[in-house]
Design a protein around this motif. Structure first.
Motif, PDB file in Angstrom:
ATOM      1  N   SER A  72     -73.909 -19.460 -64.852  1.00 22.73           N
ATOM      2  CA  SER A  72     -74.775 -18.822 -63.865  1.00 22.73           C
ATOM      3  C   SER A  72     -75.886 -18.124 -64.626  1.00 22.73           C
TER       4      SER A  72
ATOM      5  N   ASP B 266     -69.810 -28.461 -59.119  1.00 23.72           N
ATOM      6  CA  ASP B 266     -70.571 -27.964 -57.977  1.00 23.72           C
ATOM      7  C   ASP B 266     -71.787 -27.229 -58.518  1.00 23.72           C
ATOM      8  N   PHE B 267     -72.954 -27.543 -57.963  1.00 18.90           N
ATOM      9  CA  PHE B 267     -74.205 -26.922 -58.402  1.00 18.90           C
ATOM     10  C   PHE B 267     -74.859 -26.194 -57.235  1.00 18.90           C
ATOM     11  N   THR B 268     -75.345 -24.991 -57.495  1.00 22.50           N
ATOM     12  CA  THR B 268     -76.109 -24.262 -56.492  1.00 22.50           C
ATOM     13  C   THR B 268     -77.380 -23.682 -57.103  1.00 22.50           C
ATOM     14  N   LEU B 269     -78.418 -23.613 -56.287  1.00 23.48           N
ATOM     15  CA  LEU B 269     -79.675 -22.973 -56.653  1.00 23.48           C
ATOM     16  C   LEU B 269     -79.982 -21.986 -55.543  1.00 23.48           C
ATOM     17  N   THR B 270     -80.169 -20.713 -55.903  1.00 26.05           N
ATOM     18  CA  THR B 270     -80.386 -19.682 -54.913  1.00 26.05           C
ATOM     19  C   THR B 270     -81.688 -18.954 -55.214  1.00 26.05           C
TER      20      THR B 270
END
Length: 86
Positions: free
Chosen positions: A50, A80-84
């Motif tokens: 992160s 799992d990939f997230t962009l916030t």
């Protein structure tokens, strides 16, 4: 091994958090973010990743991969990939 490239279009400059999380115990996903072929930043710590960065508007490419595929025997890993936007 597995590696995923993701294209990201940032329309407004700002702070963004990128996260890559393995779905099994012992996974070690890493990520590198490029803009125009140049490394903008990387996150290659042990375990899940992160990282928060200020980005300008533009197109970025993420390289998301399992570390053991680079340094050793390798394994299949679901990531799992997230962009916030912060």
């Amino acid at each position: 091994g597995n590696r995923k490239y993701v294209r990201i279009d940032i329309t407004t400059a700002g702070s963004f958090t990128f996260a890559a999380n393995g779905t099994s115990n012992g996974d070690d996903p890493d990520l590198i973010v490029y803009q125009a072929g140049t490394v903008e930043f990387r996150s290659e710590s042990d375990g899940n990743e992160s990282i928060t960065r200020q980005l300008t508007a533009g197109t970025y490419t993420m390289d998301i991969y399992e570390f053991s595929n680079i340094q050793g025997a390798g394994k299949d890993t679901c990531i799992d990939f997230t962009l916030t936007a912060n």
